[in-house]
Design an enzyme around this catalytic site. Sequence first.
Site, PDB file in Angstrom:
ATOM      1  N   HIS A 183       0.834  -1.210   0.000  1.00 33.41           N
ATOM      2  CA  HIS A 183       0.000   0.000   0.000  1.00 33.41           C
ATOM      3  C   HIS A 183       0.875   1.269   0.000  1.00 33.41           C
ATOM      4  CE1 HIS A 183      -2.864   3.023   1.383  1.00 33.41           C
ATOM      5  NE2 HIS A 183      -2.182   3.173   2.497  1.00 33.41           N
ATOM      6  N   HIS A 188       0.908   5.213  -2.023  1.00 35.27           N
ATOM      7  CA  HIS A 188       1.372   6.543  -1.588  1.00 35.27           C
ATOM      8  C   HIS A 188       2.566   7.101  -2.352  1.00 35.27           C
ATOM      9  CE1 HIS A 188      -1.321   7.211   1.759  1.00 35.27           C
ATOM     10  NE2 HIS A 188      -1.089   5.985   2.206  1.00 35.27           N
ATOM     11  N   GLU A 228      -6.318   9.095   1.234  1.00 36.91           N
ATOM     12  CA  GLU A 228      -6.485   7.633   1.250  1.00 36.91           C
ATOM     13  C   GLU A 228      -7.571   7.124   0.294  1.00 36.91           C
ATOM     14  OE1 GLU A 228      -4.576   5.410   2.473  1.00 36.91           O
ATOM     15  OE2 GLU A 228      -3.411   6.481   3.979  1.00 36.91           O
ATOM     16  N   SER A 247      -4.012   0.992  -4.180  1.00 37.02           N
ATOM     17  CA  SER A 247      -3.253  -0.212  -3.816  1.00 37.02           C
ATOM     18  C   SER A 247      -4.144  -1.426  -3.562  1.00 37.02           C
ATOM     19  CB  SER A 247      -2.404   0.067  -2.565  1.00 37.02           C
ATOM     20  OG  SER A 247      -3.231   0.340  -1.446  1.00 37.02           O
TER      21      SER A 247
HETATM   22  N1  NLE Z   1      -7.096  -1.341   1.683  1.00 35.75           N
HETATM   23  C1  NLE Z   1      -5.790  -0.828   1.338  1.00 35.75           C
HETATM   24  C2  NLE Z   1      -5.011  -1.886   0.542  1.00 35.75           C
HETATM   25  O1  NLE Z   1      -5.433  -3.024   0.492  1.00 35.75           O
HETATM   26  O2  NLE Z   1      -3.972  -1.576  -0.011  1.00 35.75           O
HETATM   27  C3  NLE Z   1      -5.004  -0.370   2.541  1.00 35.75           C
HETATM   28  C4  NLE Z   1      -5.707   0.760   3.268  1.00 35.75           C
HETATM   29  C5  NLE Z   1      -4.885   1.416   4.343  1.00 35.75           C
HETATM   30  C6  NLE Z   1      -5.597   2.589   4.933  1.00 35.75           C
HETATM   31 FE   FE2 Z   2      -2.205   4.951   3.664  1.00 29.03          FE
END
Ligand code: NLE
Ligand code: FE2
Length: 325
Positions: A183, A188, A228, A247
Amino acid sequence: HPKSPDVEVCEDEGTEIWIPHHISDLDKCGHVVVKYEPTDDPKHPGYGDDAYIARRAELNAIARTYKHGDPLPQVEYTPAEQATWRTAYTALKELRKDFTCSEYQKNIEKMEAAGLITAERIPSIQALSDYIQRRTGFQLRPCGGLLSARDFLASLAFRVFQTTFYTRHPSKPHHCPEPDVIHEILGHCPMFADPEIAQVSQEIGLLSLGASDEQIERLATLYWFTVEFGLCEQDGKVKAIGAGLISAYGELKHACSDVPEHKPFDPAVTAVTTYEDSDYQPMYFVTKSIKDVMDKLKTYAASMSKSFVNVYDPYSQTVRQMPPE
Ligand code: NLE
Ligand code: FE2
């Protein structure tokens, strides 16, 4: 937090709130929130997997020994962890064109062209941090799990992003209920290479320093629905700007489909909306552009009650409190 001579008094609640002044003070911002952990949440895909839990704890322990200025940990990932990365990376790459914003696409393509992000192996966090720092001044620092909103947001004020190092559970390569290294890297890193997302993130961070618990909750919610899980309008479609969507293969498609509700981004509304943080969101906020997020955030910030404003000086990497205008 330890008491320091730098304690500021928050007028709203009359309580003392510690504020980091220099970037190295972030060494004291490591308070972890226990939530959705594989040890105690049956919904976590790693629940009951002792080897996974031990590995996660090992990488978090390494992260917690980090002090400002140290080189970032160079983790030797196992073949199984590399396989999880490959699966997630390859699947997400297919969705990129249709479901992510142009800023994301442009940045990740540059990082791939530079050999920083490849399907073969989990990239070096140090190399990514160095790259992003040259682009926007943002740098990565390790954290050992989900941080308290106050500590996490405080880091953003210094253009520091707290990064986890463990990987998601191999049984669920396409979605993780908590942050994990995949992630951080795929969601990010390319976004922090964008100057406007960097600015939005730092702005939320600066607003959080010395804020009341209630204000922190609102800022964390704003962060949640933008950095996010934010969407924006591009080419007549909704595209992801949020790292938590970018992600996660399943949620990225879900967010851009007609299934969830889409509401226009409005900080006054967004900041007080409750969010889902263990599963797909039932509702997302859509903004016109990342610049639009920044403009609206500035208007919202002016409406916040505060006894001082925080100003960041990049030369000394310090934050100073100034009287409000
Ligand atoms: N649901 C996201 C992922 O699977 O990459 C992560 C979220 C973190 C806030
Ligand atoms: Fe994050």
